[in-house]
Design a protein around this motif. Structure first.
Motif, PDB file in Angstrom:
ATOM      1  N   LYS A  96       0.846  -1.195   0.000  1.00  0.00           N
ATOM      2  CA  LYS A  96       0.000   0.000   0.000  1.00  0.00           C
ATOM      3  C   LYS A  96       0.879   1.241   0.000  1.00  0.00           C
ATOM      4  CE  LYS A  96      -0.812   0.052   5.032  1.00  0.00           C
ATOM      5  NZ  LYS A  96       0.021  -1.092   5.413  1.00  0.00           N
ATOM      6  N   GLU A  97       0.361   2.282  -0.590  1.00  0.00           N
ATOM      7  CA  GLU A  97       1.118   3.533  -0.723  1.00  0.00           C
ATOM      8  C   GLU A  97       0.150   4.705  -0.627  1.00  0.00           C
ATOM      9  OE1 GLU A  97       2.824   5.618  -4.637  1.00  0.00           O
ATOM     10  OE2 GLU A  97       3.992   3.837  -4.082  1.00  0.00           O
ATOM     11  N   ARG A  98       0.363   5.575   0.342  1.00  0.00           N
ATOM     12  CA  ARG A  98      -0.506   6.749   0.452  1.00  0.00           C
ATOM     13  C   ARG A  98      -0.153   7.750  -0.644  1.00  0.00           C
ATOM     14  NH1 ARG A  98      -0.679  11.746   2.758  1.00  0.00           N
ATOM     15  NH2 ARG A  98       1.265  11.532   3.930  1.00  0.00           N
ATOM     16  N   GLN A  99      -1.185   8.209  -1.339  1.00  0.00           N
ATOM     17  CA  GLN A  99      -1.033   9.210  -2.390  1.00  0.00           C
ATOM     18  C   GLN A  99      -1.992  10.351  -2.067  1.00  0.00           C
ATOM     19  OE1 GLN A  99      -1.781   7.033  -6.036  1.00  0.00           O
ATOM     20  NE2 GLN A  99       0.185   5.956  -5.932  1.00  0.00           N
ATOM     21  N   GLY A 100      -1.452  11.371  -1.396  1.00  0.00           N
ATOM     22  CA  GLY A 100      -2.321  12.426  -0.908  1.00  0.00           C
ATOM     23  C   GLY A 100      -3.261  11.860   0.141  1.00  0.00           C
ATOM     24  N   ARG A 101      -4.558  12.099  -0.017  1.00  0.00           N
ATOM     25  CA  ARG A 101      -5.528  11.553   0.931  1.00  0.00           C
ATOM     26  C   ARG A 101      -6.014  10.163   0.511  1.00  0.00           C
ATOM     27  NH1 ARG A 101      -8.408  14.745   2.868  1.00  0.00           N
ATOM     28  NH2 ARG A 101     -10.230  13.596   3.504  1.00  0.00           N
ATOM     29  N   CYS A 102      -5.569   9.692  -0.626  1.00  0.00           N
ATOM     30  CA  CYS A 102      -5.955   8.373  -1.117  1.00  0.00           C
ATOM     31  C   CYS A 102      -4.940   7.320  -0.677  1.00  0.00           C
ATOM     32  CB  CYS A 102      -6.074   8.373  -2.636  1.00  0.00           C
ATOM     33  SG  CYS A 102      -7.362   9.465  -3.275  1.00  0.00           S
ATOM     34  N   MET A 103      -5.373   6.056  -0.677  1.00  0.00           N
ATOM     35  CA  MET A 103      -4.482   4.931  -0.422  1.00  0.00           C
ATOM     36  C   MET A 103      -4.512   4.046  -1.658  1.00  0.00           C
ATOM     37  SD  MET A 103      -2.457   3.962   2.091  1.00  0.00           S
ATOM     38  CE  MET A 103      -3.153   4.529   3.654  1.00  0.00           C
ATOM     39  N   ALA A 104      -3.328   3.821  -2.233  1.00  0.00           N
ATOM     40  CA  ALA A 104      -3.217   3.007  -3.439  1.00  0.00           C
ATOM     41  C   ALA A 104      -2.641   1.645  -3.073  1.00  0.00           C
ATOM     42  CB  ALA A 104      -2.342   3.698  -4.471  1.00  0.00           C
ATOM     43  N   PHE A 105      -3.129   0.603  -3.744  1.00  0.00           N
ATOM     44  CA  PHE A 105      -2.703  -0.769  -3.476  1.00  0.00           C
ATOM     45  C   PHE A 105      -2.158  -1.375  -4.765  1.00  0.00           C
ATOM     46  CE2 PHE A 105      -5.896   0.447  -0.438  1.00  0.00           C
ATOM     47  CZ  PHE A 105      -5.477  -0.104   0.761  1.00  0.00           C
ATOM     48  N   TYR A 106      -0.885  -1.808  -4.726  1.00  0.00           N
ATOM     49  CA  TYR A 106      -0.186  -2.354  -5.886  1.00  0.00           C
ATOM     50  C   TYR A 106       0.244  -3.794  -5.623  1.00  0.00           C
ATOM     51  CZ  TYR A 106       0.460   2.529  -7.465  1.00  0.00           C
ATOM     52  OH  TYR A 106       0.277   3.832  -7.866  1.00  0.00           O
ATOM     53  N   THR A 107       0.341  -4.580  -6.671  1.00  0.00           N
ATOM     54  CA  THR A 107       0.880  -5.932  -6.523  1.00  0.00           C
ATOM     55  C   THR A 107       2.375  -5.843  -6.215  1.00  0.00           C
ATOM     56  OG1 THR A 107       1.161  -6.024  -8.928  1.00  0.00           O
ATOM     57  CG2 THR A 107      -0.809  -7.060  -8.003  1.00  0.00           C
ATOM     58  N   ALA A 108       2.818  -6.632  -5.240  1.00  0.00           N
ATOM     59  CA  ALA A 108       4.227  -6.638  -4.837  1.00  0.00           C
ATOM     60  C   ALA A 108       5.032  -7.670  -5.616  1.00  0.00           C
ATOM     61  CB  ALA A 108       4.339  -6.930  -3.340  1.00  0.00           C
ATOM     62  N   ARG A 109       4.354  -8.539  -6.325  1.00  0.00           N
ATOM     63  CA  ARG A 109       4.994  -9.547  -7.172  1.00  0.00           C
ATOM     64  C   ARG A 109       3.976  -9.993  -8.211  1.00  0.00           C
ATOM     65  NH1 ARG A 109       2.472 -14.123  -5.736  1.00  0.00           N
ATOM     66  NH2 ARG A 109       1.967 -14.549  -3.539  1.00  0.00           N
ATOM     67  N   ASP A 110       4.381 -10.866  -9.123  1.00  0.00           N
ATOM     68  CA  ASP A 110       3.434 -11.419 -10.088  1.00  0.00           C
ATOM     69  C   ASP A 110       2.386 -12.259  -9.352  1.00  0.00           C
ATOM     70  OD1 ASP A 110       4.923 -10.238 -12.072  1.00  0.00           O
ATOM     71  OD2 ASP A 110       5.947 -12.078 -12.674  1.00  0.00           O
ATOM     72  N   ILE A 111       1.137 -12.164  -9.786  1.00  0.00           N
ATOM     73  CA  ILE A 111       0.022 -12.824  -9.112  1.00  0.00           C
ATOM     74  C   ILE A 111      -0.637 -13.824 -10.059  1.00  0.00           C
ATOM     75  CG2 ILE A 111      -2.198 -12.484  -7.946  1.00  0.00           C
ATOM     76  CD1 ILE A 111       0.111 -11.175  -6.466  1.00  0.00           C
ATOM     77  N   HIS A 112      -1.004 -14.984  -9.521  1.00  0.00           N
ATOM     78  CA  HIS A 112      -1.717 -15.985 -10.301  1.00  0.00           C
ATOM     79  C   HIS A 112      -3.223 -15.745 -10.226  1.00  0.00           C
ATOM     80  CE1 HIS A 112       1.983 -18.203 -10.763  1.00  0.00           C
ATOM     81  NE2 HIS A 112       2.126 -18.320  -9.438  1.00  0.00           N
ATOM     82  N   SER A 113      -3.939 -16.122 -11.250  1.00  0.00           N
ATOM     83  CA  SER A 113      -5.386 -16.014 -11.251  1.00  0.00           C
ATOM     84  C   SER A 113      -5.962 -16.851 -10.112  1.00  0.00           C
ATOM     85  CB  SER A 113      -5.955 -16.503 -12.581  1.00  0.00           C
ATOM     86  OG  SER A 113      -7.370 -16.415 -12.584  1.00  0.00           O
ATOM     87  N   GLY A 114      -6.902 -16.277  -9.364  1.00  0.00           N
ATOM     88  CA  GLY A 114      -7.513 -16.977  -8.249  1.00  0.00           C
ATOM     89  C   GLY A 114      -6.804 -16.798  -6.928  1.00  0.00           C
ATOM     90  N   GLU A 115      -5.613 -16.202  -6.923  1.00  0.00           N
ATOM     91  CA  GLU A 115      -4.831 -16.021  -5.699  1.00  0.00           C
ATOM     92  C   GLU A 115      -5.425 -14.890  -4.862  1.00  0.00           C
ATOM     93  OE1 GLU A 115      -0.122 -15.253  -4.465  1.00  0.00           O
ATOM     94  OE2 GLU A 115      -0.706 -15.465  -6.578  1.00  0.00           O
ATOM     95  N   GLU A 116      -5.443 -15.077  -3.534  1.00  0.00           N
ATOM     96  CA  GLU A 116      -5.914 -14.008  -2.673  1.00  0.00           C
ATOM     97  C   GLU A 116      -4.872 -12.902  -2.589  1.00  0.00           C
ATOM     98  OE1 GLU A 116      -7.906 -12.999   1.668  1.00  0.00           O
ATOM     99  OE2 GLU A 116      -7.069 -14.999   1.361  1.00  0.00           O
ATOM    100  N   LEU A 117      -5.349 -11.667  -2.604  1.00  0.00           N
ATOM    101  CA  LEU A 117      -4.486 -10.491  -2.526  1.00  0.00           C
ATOM    102  C   LEU A 117      -4.465  -9.988  -1.092  1.00  0.00           C
ATOM    103  CD1 LEU A 117      -5.679  -8.672  -5.786  1.00  0.00           C
ATOM    104  CD2 LEU A 117      -3.854 -10.368  -5.519  1.00  0.00           C
TER     105      LEU A 117
END
Length: 315
Positions: A254-275
């Motif tokens: 997670k990364e705060r961008q102003g008053r918003c919170m942005a969520f990015y993948t930290a690695r490659d993700i497989h379909s169906g995988e929980e984030l």
């Protein structure tokens, strides 16, 4: 949240979580969340922009110098001030003045102690008439300001309230561990009701206070400085961000961008995988992590890292 990338659904271990609906490469933006409710601690009000949450110290300044006098909040620029006025307007000004007047009068609610914390005893405490008689602590006042920001949000965007109610209700778990907090919650409830009584809302304000406080524990995000991420100057509730569950090897950052919170993948993700994000310092020992998660979020972590480390200890 783009349903072509991720969706919210039930987990195998209870509750709901966010799952990938396709393979997702590293550093992909999954969600940008705006706060349903937020507060900058009163002691930081001159140092943190009320609109973009810029921290003056990050810009080598002691305070910001653009103040909106009617609401008692500070901004990093006139642009942010103007944007805040457009978004919050006269209602925020009116409620701020009312809260500040009450805070200076030293008025809040007081209730009898609850000897045994049960769902019924909590319900009964909230049904009692709340009287104003004692002072709120600084944290209680900040929490009241947090709740009032949510009241303004619900008034402006009524449909958003249903989404917030889907978050986990931690009232009973929290008050069982901290029974003294019930009196604090009731003080906040009485204070907020008194502060907003001049405004006619089309919802039950006291019930909203209770519902927000029930979801405050375990669902809010700390607001930190951008440089160093060590100074916490407030907290916010990001409704959709709260659906990310915990893992001690998180695949979402997670990364705060102003008053918003942005969520990015930290690695490659497989379909169906929980984030998942991490709620704690994952460098701690498994015992420390388990203790903090149980104390603050009321669950025992069963992620692969915890199971592996517990197995190593047992062997």
């Amino acid at each position: 949240m783009d349903p072509n990338t991720a969706c919210i659904k039930a987990t195998a271990y209870g509750g709901r979580g966010v799952f990938a609906t396709k393979s997702i490469p590293k550093d992909t933006l999954i969600l940008t969340a705006t706060p349903y409710a937020s507060v900058v601690y009163h002691v930081y009000r001159k140092e943190v922009c009320a609109e973009c949450l810029a921290y003056a110290f990050d810009s080598n300044r002691n305070t910001w110098n653009v103040k909106h006098e009617p609401a008692g909040v500070w901004f990093c620029s006139t642009v942010c001030c103007d944007a805040w006025i457009v978004q919050h307007g006269k209602l925020a000004e009116s409620l701020h003045k009312s809260m500040e007047r009450l805070a200076k009068m030293g008025k809040a609610s007081i209730v009898g102690a609850v000897l045994a914390v049960t769902k019924e005893s909590i319900n009964e405490a909230w049904r009692r008439p709340l009287k104003l008689s004692t002072s709120l602590s600084e944290l209680e006042l900040d929490t009241a300001r947090f709740v009032v920001s949510g009241i303004i949000r619900r008034h402006q965007y009524p449909d958003s309230w249903t989404d917030l109610l889907q978050l986990q209700d931690n009232e009973l778990a929290y008050l069982t561990a901290h029974p003294e907090a019930l009196a604090s919650s009731l003080r906040i409830g009485a204070f907020v009701c008194e502060a907003v009584k001049a405004v006619k809302f089309d919802f039950d304000v006291l019930d909203m206070v209770r519902q927000m406080l029930a979801r405050d524990q375990g669902n809010v995000f700390g607001l930190y400085e951008m440089e160093g991420d060590t100074e916490m100057f407030g907290f916010a509730m990001y409704t959709w961000g709260s659906y990310f569950n915990h893992d001690c090897t998180p695949n979402i950052r997670k990364e705060r961008q102003g008053r918003c919170m942005a969520f990015y993948t930290a690695r490659d993700i497989h379909s169906g995988e929980e984030l998942c994000i991490s709620y704690i310092d994952i460098k701690d020992t498994v015992a420390q992590r388990q203790e903090e998660l149980m104390k603050e979020w009321y669950f025992r972590c069963i992620c692969r890292k915890c199971n592996d480390e517990r197995g190593s200890i047992d062997n």
